[in-house]
Design an enzyme around this catalytic site. Structure first.
Site, mmCIF file in Angstrom:
data_model
loop_
_atom_site.group_PDB
_atom_site.id
_atom_site.type_symbol
_atom_site.label_atom_id
_atom_site.label_comp_id
_atom_site.label_asym_id
_atom_site.label_seq_id
_atom_site.Cartn_x
_atom_site.Cartn_y
_atom_site.Cartn_z
ATOM 1 N N LEU A 20 43.520 53.050 29.039
ATOM 2 C CA LEU A 20 45.166 53.365 27.212
ATOM 3 C C LEU A 20 44.336 52.319 26.851
ATOM 4 O O LEU A 20 44.970 51.894 25.725
ATOM 5 C CB LEU A 20 46.614 52.816 27.046
ATOM 6 C CG LEU A 20 47.082 54.401 28.494
ATOM 7 C CD1 LEU A 20 48.661 53.618 29.003
ATOM 8 C CD2 LEU A 20 47.010 55.759 27.735
ATOM 9 N N SER A 21 43.987 50.963 27.259
ATOM 10 C CA SER A 21 43.229 49.598 26.444
ATOM 11 C C SER A 21 42.491 49.953 24.938
ATOM 12 O O SER A 21 43.271 49.075 24.078
ATOM 13 C CB SER A 21 42.712 48.756 27.014
ATOM 14 O OG SER A 21 43.824 48.507 28.458
ATOM 15 N N THR A 68 39.627 44.250 34.458
ATOM 16 C CA THR A 68 40.359 44.582 35.728
ATOM 17 C C THR A 68 39.807 44.885 37.025
ATOM 18 O O THR A 68 38.738 44.281 37.165
ATOM 19 C CB THR A 68 41.458 46.071 34.993
ATOM 20 O OG1 THR A 68 42.014 46.612 35.861
ATOM 21 C CG2 THR A 68 39.918 47.010 34.570
ATOM 22 N N LYS A 72 38.983 40.674 38.479
ATOM 23 C CA LYS A 72 39.435 40.200 38.008
ATOM 24 C C LYS A 72 39.824 38.124 38.802
ATOM 25 O O LYS A 72 39.370 37.619 38.315
ATOM 26 C CB LYS A 72 41.119 40.184 38.281
ATOM 27 C CG LYS A 72 41.601 41.075 37.004
ATOM 28 C CD LYS A 72 42.749 41.090 37.186
ATOM 29 C CE LYS A 72 43.222 42.380 36.491
ATOM 30 N NZ LYS A 72 44.952 42.745 36.325
ATOM 31 N N ASN A 93 42.109 37.704 33.253
ATOM 32 C CA ASN A 93 41.988 39.308 32.638
ATOM 33 C C ASN A 93 41.900 40.095 30.751
ATOM 34 O O ASN A 93 41.380 40.504 30.760
ATOM 35 C CB ASN A 93 43.493 40.231 33.080
ATOM 36 C CG ASN A 93 44.530 39.547 32.093
ATOM 37 O OD1 ASN A 93 44.187 38.460 31.759
ATOM 38 N ND2 ASN A 93 44.625 40.711 31.572
ATOM 39 N N ASP A 109 48.162 38.632 32.606
ATOM 40 C CA ASP A 109 49.526 39.560 33.179
ATOM 41 C C ASP A 109 50.613 39.289 33.252
ATOM 42 O O ASP A 109 51.631 39.381 33.439
ATOM 43 C CB ASP A 109 49.026 39.680 34.465
ATOM 44 C CG ASP A 109 47.271 40.954 34.220
ATOM 45 O OD1 ASP A 109 47.358 41.517 33.674
ATOM 46 O OD2 ASP A 109 46.483 41.044 34.904
ATOM 47 N N GLY A 251 55.657 50.007 34.035
ATOM 48 C CA GLY A 251 55.187 48.311 33.314
ATOM 49 C C GLY A 251 54.778 48.762 32.016
ATOM 50 O O GLY A 251 53.802 48.053 31.605
HETATM 51 P P1 NAP Z 1 46.095 45.828 43.851
HETATM 52 O O1 NAP Z 1 45.496 44.387 43.973
HETATM 53 O O2 NAP Z 1 45.381 46.466 44.974
HETATM 54 O O3 NAP Z 1 47.073 45.331 45.177
HETATM 55 C C1 NAP Z 1 47.521 46.418 45.450
HETATM 56 C C2 NAP Z 1 48.265 46.108 47.213
HETATM 57 O O4 NAP Z 1 49.893 46.827 47.755
HETATM 58 C C3 NAP Z 1 47.721 46.418 48.071
HETATM 59 O O5 NAP Z 1 47.581 44.830 48.515
HETATM 60 C C4 NAP Z 1 48.269 47.400 48.767
HETATM 61 O O6 NAP Z 1 47.318 46.717 50.003
HETATM 62 C C5 NAP Z 1 48.672 46.921 48.777
HETATM 63 N N1 NAP Z 1 50.019 48.299 49.760
HETATM 64 C C6 NAP Z 1 49.379 49.759 49.527
HETATM 65 N N2 NAP Z 1 49.718 50.006 49.685
HETATM 66 C C7 NAP Z 1 51.378 49.618 50.401
HETATM 67 C C8 NAP Z 1 52.855 49.716 51.189
HETATM 68 N N3 NAP Z 1 52.743 51.297 51.280
HETATM 69 N N4 NAP Z 1 52.625 48.835 51.367
HETATM 70 C C9 NAP Z 1 52.892 47.722 51.080
HETATM 71 N N5 NAP Z 1 52.010 47.320 50.659
HETATM 72 C C10 NAP Z 1 50.938 47.838 49.680
HETATM 73 O O7 NAP Z 1 46.366 46.773 42.715
HETATM 74 P P2 NAP Z 1 47.107 45.307 41.551
HETATM 75 O O8 NAP Z 1 45.980 45.178 40.767
HETATM 76 O O9 NAP Z 1 48.045 44.268 42.568
HETATM 77 O O10 NAP Z 1 48.120 46.333 41.156
HETATM 78 C C11 NAP Z 1 48.990 47.193 41.360
HETATM 79 C C12 NAP Z 1 49.696 48.074 40.964
HETATM 80 O O11 NAP Z 1 49.776 47.444 39.902
HETATM 81 C C13 NAP Z 1 48.432 49.405 40.540
HETATM 82 O O12 NAP Z 1 49.940 49.984 39.828
HETATM 83 C C14 NAP Z 1 48.402 49.288 38.930
HETATM 84 O O13 NAP Z 1 48.111 50.455 38.172
HETATM 85 C C15 NAP Z 1 49.348 48.016 38.231
HETATM 86 N N6 NAP Z 1 48.891 47.045 37.428
HETATM 87 C C16 NAP Z 1 50.279 47.649 35.745
HETATM 88 C C17 NAP Z 1 49.632 46.633 35.135
HETATM 89 C C18 NAP Z 1 50.433 46.463 33.728
HETATM 90 O O14 NAP Z 1 50.273 45.992 33.115
HETATM 91 N N7 NAP Z 1 51.668 47.727 33.752
HETATM 92 C C19 NAP Z 1 48.677 45.728 35.415
HETATM 93 C C20 NAP Z 1 48.093 44.592 36.616
HETATM 94 C C21 NAP Z 1 48.507 45.906 37.595
HETATM 95 P P3 NAP Z 1 45.629 47.417 50.287
HETATM 96 O O15 NAP Z 1 44.475 46.801 50.031
HETATM 97 O O16 NAP Z 1 45.370 47.541 52.023
HETATM 98 O O17 NAP Z 1 46.068 49.042 49.779
#
Ligand code: NAP
Length: 290
Positions: A20-21, A68, A72, A93, A109, A251
């Protein structure tokens, strides 16, 4: 930024097509009368070297980037400078490309999340925070919370891979005081029933068929349940939390604030409130159409 003929800004990642950016940033460029456009750069990892070497060329029209998943951390090696906060997080980011083509990295972030919680009037002071997920987003949030003047009393974090949580704490611990952070083995050990703030920083909830990771009964009315996911705008976790009387938020506000802060780095100044308002409306409208 506004004086140049046509400047390009954009998002580097893979995949980026659902972002959406562009809606948010192009709305701001238009309202500010800037000859600039925000584009999506969907890059394979093997394309990063070439992309960043072209960025250095004087003829490049690109003056600002967001970064993203999954780059990052990987982009840091291409930068000429990094803000103190991004250095602490170990992830970038936002990139500002200076007139002399030097690349400076930021992380908006963490501050974006804090700004949204301020808007929601949630104070961290003496609060107990539980975080699910220890990936890139959690890393920025944990850093921001650990260095906040009103830092929480405690911060428990778990990930499906406990090694990841330990790494996050050990790595951040080399640069900041992580004394309030505890890595726990499972979601059961997060003590959600005692938490004032539950954060979902996993991607679980993005798909309708995703399971809810926690026991429903642990949610209570004295807590805020914050899901970093914004699409869908109400995950099953948020629905259940609302039914249990908890305050809830998705979020989208964090996405908005990180975008405003990124834009302000590119613009080297504050943007007017009416532009910020239009950016948020663009995001909300864009999300409603998804
Ligand atoms: P990421 O780097 O993939 O981190 C997500 C973490 O959650 C990974 O370590 C993953 O493990 C773990 N995970 C997956 N399933 C799990 C479970 N059942 N129990 C516990 N941990 C689990 O992703 P991210 O960049 O941190 O983003 C995380 C979420 O935040 C996404 O949905 C993203 O869209 C959202 N986000 C939102 C914003 C915003 O501005 N609102 C900004 C950044 C991110 P594995 O890698 O082993 O699966």
């Amino acid at each position: 930024m506004i004086q140049r003929d046509i400047s390009t800004y954009g998002l580097v990642g893979f995949p980026v097509k659902h972002s959406l950016s562009p809606l948010m940033h192009n709305t701001a460029f238009k309202l500010l009368g800037a000859e600039a456009n925000y584009e999506l750069f969907s890059l394979e990892e093997s394309e990063l070297d070439g992309f960043f070497s072209e960025l250095k060329e004087e003829s490049s029209p690109i003056f600002g980037l967001n970064v993203t998943i999954p780059y990052k951390e990987k982009v840091i090696k291409y930068l000429d400078g990094i803000s103190p906060f991004a250095e602490k997080v170990g992830a970038v980011n936002t990139i500002v490309i200076m007139e002399d083509r030097r690349l400076i990295g930021y992380n908006t972030d963490g501050p974006g999340f804090i700004a949204h919680l301020e808007e929601l009037k949630f104070s961290f002071n003496k609060k107990r925070v539980a975080i699910m997920g220890a990936g890139g987003a959690a890393r920025a949030l944990v850093t921001a919370l650990c260095i906040a003047p009103n830092r929480p009393q405690s911060l428990k974090i778990c990930d499906i891979d406990k090694g990841k949580t330990d790494n996050l704490i050990n790595d951040l611990g080399e640069r900041i005081n992580v004394g309030i952070v505890e890595a726990v083995n499972s979601i059961d050990d997060l003590n959600i029933e005692l938490a004032d703030l539950l954060l979902n920083a996993t991607p679980i909830g993005m798909k309708e068929t995703d399971p809810v990771l926690i026991e429903e009964d642990l949610l209570h009315q004295d807590m805020l349940v914050y899901d970093l996911i914004y699409n869908p705008s109400e995950t099953t976790l948020l629905k259940i939390a609302k039914d249990r009387g908890a305050n809830t938020s998705n979020g989208l506000g964090m996405l908005f604030y990180q975008g405003v802060l990124a834009f302000q780095h590119w613009a080297e100044g504050e943007i007017p409130d009416k532009v910020k308002k239009a950016m948020r409306q663009a995001l909300e409208k864009g999300l409603a159409q998804k």
